[in-house]
Design an enzyme around this catalytic site. Structure first.
Site, short mmCIF file in Angstrom:
data_model
loop_
_atom_site.label_atom_id
_atom_site.label_comp_id
_atom_site.label_asym_id
_atom_site.label_seq_id
_atom_site.Cartn_x
_atom_site.Cartn_y
_atom_site.Cartn_z
N SER A 77 0.60 -1.49 -0.01
CA SER A 77 -0.38 -0.16 -0.27
C SER A 77 0.64 1.51 0.28
O SER A 77 2.12 1.24 0.91
CB SER A 77 -1.10 -0.24 1.78
C1 LIG Z 1 -2.88 -3.73 -0.08
S1 LIG Z 1 -2.54 -5.95 0.14
C2 LIG Z 1 -1.75 -5.18 1.52
C3 LIG Z 1 -1.24 -5.12 1.78
C4 LIG Z 1 -0.33 -4.91 2.82
N1 LIG Z 1 -0.92 -4.93 4.57
C5 LIG Z 1 0.54 -4.45 3.35
O1 LIG Z 1 1.93 -4.42 4.01
O2 LIG Z 1 1.54 -3.54 2.25
C6 LIG Z 1 -3.75 -6.57 0.53
C7 LIG Z 1 -4.34 -7.92 0.79
O3 LIG Z 1 -5.29 -8.26 1.16
C8 LIG Z 1 -5.19 -9.91 0.63
N2 LIG Z 1 -6.36 -10.22 0.49
C9 LIG Z 1 -7.43 -10.22 0.12
N3 LIG Z 1 -8.35 -11.09 0.30
C10 LIG Z 1 -8.36 -11.53 1.55
C11 LIG Z 1 -8.92 -11.84 2.61
N4 LIG Z 1 -10.14 -12.63 2.22
N5 LIG Z 1 -8.16 -12.52 4.17
C12 LIG Z 1 -6.93 -12.26 3.24
N6 LIG Z 1 -7.08 -11.71 2.98
C13 LIG Z 1 -6.49 -11.00 1.37
C14 LIG Z 1 -4.56 -9.96 -0.73
O4 LIG Z 1 -4.07 -11.54 -1.03
C15 LIG Z 1 -3.63 -8.78 -0.27
O5 LIG Z 1 -2.35 -9.85 -0.57
#
Ligand SMILES: C[S@@+](CC[C@H](N)C(=O)[O-])C[C@H]1O[C@@H](n2cnc3c(N)ncnc32)[C@H](O)[C@@H]1O
Length: 401
Positions: A77
């Site tokens: 992000s």
């Molecule tokens: C924007 S990224 C996370 C960025 C991260 N927190 C960082 O440190 O930059 C969003 C993440 O959410 C995960 N995601 C999507 N749906 C999800 C779910 N139902 N449960 C857990 N993770 C999920 C995706 O696989 C993705 O890796």
């Protein structure tokens, strides 16, 4: 990977110090613990494939994984958004924190803030992401952060209760586990999507409900798994679509497409168009039959649809008619005036309803943070208020000040 010209590349420590300074200047960082965390964690080590300048860019995300259509499903992000959300979370030393959606970097920032007496768990639905986060965390010296592979819809019950739960994918609803796994005085920070607009909302418990403390504009990759958004999207023609998550709204693609071929009606509100994100939130949640109108660039260039629809614009839909927001320059003020474009047999009525709403916002609610959200878990009441957003596990209401 693009080759980097060494002469223009600055070292990561300088880039990190510049990033922290800029995040403070832009009021994304407003507290010392968050500033210290951003200064301490080597952000580039969580984006080893990216050029340093991108890794330390304030507003850009770093791509991590795409789906089969080339759309991002995981990114690191943007630093600005991470800072704002950490400030919303108000994390203190010793806290237990659950992050939903992993990458490693944000979890490392949280670990810095909670310190050695605190505990951080980060969960992701995608094994590649969990493995990558684990590797980056270990390499950067954050071995104490726990990583888990699961659908975050169920939270991570083993570590509950959490003082803070921070969701880092766009959620369409708040599943029961995020409330039950939250400590009595816990806070949930979640990018919640309603009527197609996403805001990062900091919720505190208020009896059995959740009550918002703050919100801000947020853009995230969508939640996958059991919590994925419930939205209907109808293509009117190549390059024009309408989308809604309101089960009460009927979308007749053929009739709405025919409406677009009828002459456009233009109505102006006389009200200033500014604070676009706040206005958009107000419109999305207060239009009685809300959908989002999306138009591709070639459609806008043809002059069929206004540029406001390029990234999606709140629209009021009828059975065979549609109205949406536009703007024009106001030569007297040097700013903009908001207005409405409408098409179809009901164009006049829809435009009138829409203009009333533009004026009401400008007169009564035109400021930052005018909304307070409440999440009421459980079955919806039989007579649902018009402005309540019906979700799978509860309803969202907004009051405007
Ligand atoms: C924007 S990224 C996370 C960025 C991260 N927190 C960082 O440190 O930059 C969003 C993440 O959410 C995960 N995601 C999507 N749906 C999800 C779910 N139902 N449960 C857990 N993770 C999920 C995706 O696989 C993705 O890796």
């Amino acid at each position: 990977m693009t080759a980097i010209d060494d002469s223009t590349v600055r070292d990561p420590d300088t880039l990190r110090a510049d990033m922290v300074r800029a995040l403070r200047d832009q009021d994304a960082i407003t507290s010392e613990p968050v500033a210290a965390a951003f200064a301490a964690v080597p952000r580039h080590q969580f984006a080893p494939e990216a050029p340093l300048e991108l890794a330390y860019d304030l507003h850009r995300t770093v791509p991590v994984k795409k789906d089969e259509h080339g759309l991002d499903i995981s990114v690191m992000s943007a630093a600005h958004l991470q800072a704002v959300m950490l400030e919303q979370a108000d994390i203190a030393p010793g806290m237990k924190v659950l992050e939903i959606g992993s990458g490693g970097y944000n979890a490392a920032l949280i670990q810095e803030i909670v310190g050695s007496d605190g505990a951080v768990t980060t969960v992701d639905i995608d094994r590649d992401i969990v493995d990558r986060a684990r590797m980056c965390l270990d390499d950067a010296g954050y071995g104490q952060v726990k990583t888990a592979l699961a659908d975050g819809e169920a939270g991570v019950p083993g570590g509950a209760p959490y003082d803070r739960i921070i969701v880092t994918a766009a959620a369409w609803d708040i599943p029961p586990s995020w409330i039950s796994e939250l400590a009595e005085k816990g806070r949930l920070v979640v990018p919640l999507t309603s009527r197609g607009t996403t805001r990062s909302i900091a919720f505190d418990r208020d009896g059995g409900d959740l009550l918002s403390r703050s919100y801000c504009l947020a853009r995230f990759v969508p939640m996958q798994g059991d919590g994925a958004a419930e939205e209907r999207k109808v293509m009117l023609r190549d390059g024009v679509a309408v989308q809604t998550d309101d089960v009460r709204v009927r979308l007749d693609g053929q009739a709405l497409n025919q409406a677009l071929d009828t002459p456009r009606l233009e109505r102006w509100s006389g009200a200033a168009y500014d604070l676009p994100d706040e206005l958009e939130l107000y419109l999305s949640l207060n239009l009685p039959r809300a959908a989002r109108l999306h138009a591709a660039e070639h459609i806008v260039e043809q002059g069929l649809v206004e540029p406001s629809a390029l990234y999606g614009v709140p629209a009021l839909v009828g059975e065979d008619s549609i109205a949406y927001r536009t703007r024009r320059e106001n030569e007297d003020t040097g700013g903009f005036e908001s207005g409405v474009i409408a098409h179809g047999p009901q164009a006049e009525a829809l435009a009138g309803e829409y203009v009333d709403l533009l004026r009401r916002w400008a007169q009564d609610h035109r400021r930052r943070g005018a909304a307070t959200f409440r999440y009421l878990p459980g079955p919806a009441p039989s007579s649902l208020p018009q402005d309540a957003v019906l979700k799978r596990h509860g309803i969202v209401t907004a009051s405007w000040h």
